[in-house]
Design an enzyme around this catalytic site. Sequence first.
Site, PDB file in Angstrom:
ATOM      1  N   GLN A 271      -4.485  -1.214   9.640  1.00  0.00           N
ATOM      2  CA  GLN A 271      -4.479  -2.567   9.076  1.00  0.00           C
ATOM      3  C   GLN A 271      -5.039  -3.560  10.088  1.00  0.00           C
ATOM      4  OE1 GLN A 271      -3.671  -3.217   5.909  1.00  0.00           O
ATOM      5  NE2 GLN A 271      -3.971  -5.420   6.102  1.00  0.00           N
TER       6      GLN A 271
ATOM      7  N   ASP B 268     -10.986   3.015   4.297  1.00  0.00           N
ATOM      8  CA  ASP B 268     -11.404   1.606   4.244  1.00  0.00           C
ATOM      9  C   ASP B 268     -12.927   1.479   4.184  1.00  0.00           C
ATOM     10  OD1 ASP B 268      -9.496  -0.452   4.126  1.00  0.00           O
ATOM     11  OD2 ASP B 268      -8.840  -0.069   6.181  1.00  0.00           O
TER      12      ASP B 268
ATOM     13  N   LYS C 265       0.846  -1.204   0.000  1.00  0.00           N
ATOM     14  CA  LYS C 265       0.000   0.000   0.000  1.00  0.00           C
ATOM     15  C   LYS C 265       0.877   1.247   0.000  1.00  0.00           C
ATOM     16  CE  LYS C 265      -3.858  -2.382   2.223  1.00  0.00           C
ATOM     17  NZ  LYS C 265      -4.623  -2.707   3.428  1.00  0.00           N
TER      18      LYS C 265
HETATM   19  N1  GUN Z   1      -6.997  -6.666   6.493  1.00  0.00           N
HETATM   20  C1  GUN Z   1      -7.438  -7.444   5.485  1.00  0.00           C
HETATM   21  N2  GUN Z   1      -8.078  -6.714   4.541  1.00  0.00           N
HETATM   22  C2  GUN Z   1      -8.034  -5.434   4.989  1.00  0.00           C
HETATM   23  C3  GUN Z   1      -8.521  -4.214   4.449  1.00  0.00           C
HETATM   24  O1  GUN Z   1      -9.127  -4.134   3.380  1.00  0.00           O
HETATM   25  N3  GUN Z   1      -8.276  -3.107   5.199  1.00  0.00           N
HETATM   26  C4  GUN Z   1      -7.622  -3.162   6.397  1.00  0.00           C
HETATM   27  N4  GUN Z   1      -7.436  -2.017   7.062  1.00  0.00           N
HETATM   28  N5  GUN Z   1      -7.160  -4.275   6.918  1.00  0.00           N
HETATM   29  C5  GUN Z   1      -7.364  -5.405   6.217  1.00  0.00           C
END
Ligand code: GUN
Length: 290
Positions: free
Chosen positions: A97, A120, A53
């Site tokens: 995350q 998100d 990311k």
């Molecule tokens: N962990 C697994 N998928 C995601 C996601 O799309 N966003 C976040 N913040 N954590 C995750």
Amino acid sequence: MVAIIDGRALARSLSDDTARAVAAFRDRHAVVPCLAVVLVGEDAASTVYVARKVAETARVGMISVEHRLDAGTSQPDLLALIAALNADPQVHGILVQLPLPPQIDPGRVLDAIDPAKDVDGFHPVNVGRLSTGTGGLVPCTPLGCLELLDTVIADYRGLDAVVIGKSNIVGKPVAMMLLERECTVTVTHIATRGLADIVRSADIVVAAAGSPRLVRGAWIKPGAVVIDVGITRVVDADGRARLVGDVAFDEIGHARAATPVPGGVGPMTIACLLANTVRAAHLSLAAPHG
Ligand code: GUN
């Protein structure tokens, strides 16, 4: 013959659009969109995702600020960091995350993020906005699924859609988005009876169960469109690791179109995160913080 929906190519094109939008935003407002990424602990998969990311934000010309916190970080300390990021006018998007270590309640953390910075789309305000069709920031993987579907479906009205998996991250928001397009949506889950017959009725199948090769070719109606969100790392008898989706891809030659694993939904998630961050930067102009 099934048409393969190329997620890598679509993600590249979406990221190119985002790079142009970042440059336009910078030129117009003298501000560079900025994403804050918070990682607590050292979960191996999360570390890889976060690194990806951060690398991609730089590639489209955005700023990313990484906050790596110790696995033993307390909930009050994490909430204090989020309050500081909420108040920082130079931060447009905040991503924490998941999963978080056991001493931290993820619900409390997601609730604490400013909904206008919630790239998100997990904050209850954004969940509510999605379910009422009133805007807001939409979760990245579901957004990616719809972008992929849009490449092959022009008119969703009245189509039968089956979503396998009821997670907050994928299953429920995808179902809401398909409902908004006036599909007739069925959401299945671990306790669903007669899954094969339910899937057989679907024009659109979104498989997000995290169960390798759960969906067999005989379950798929000829001409259906199949989006495979599952991505499970399995080790073959010869010791080689590979990524396997929820759909037995080699058995669905009679589908109209399908996403492969890897190279389908996966690349779209980050591309949509970048697009959401630019949206959040625009939202910051409408409702300034700080
Ligand atoms: N962990 C697994 N998928 C995601 C996601 O799309 N966003 C976040 N913040 N954590 C995750």
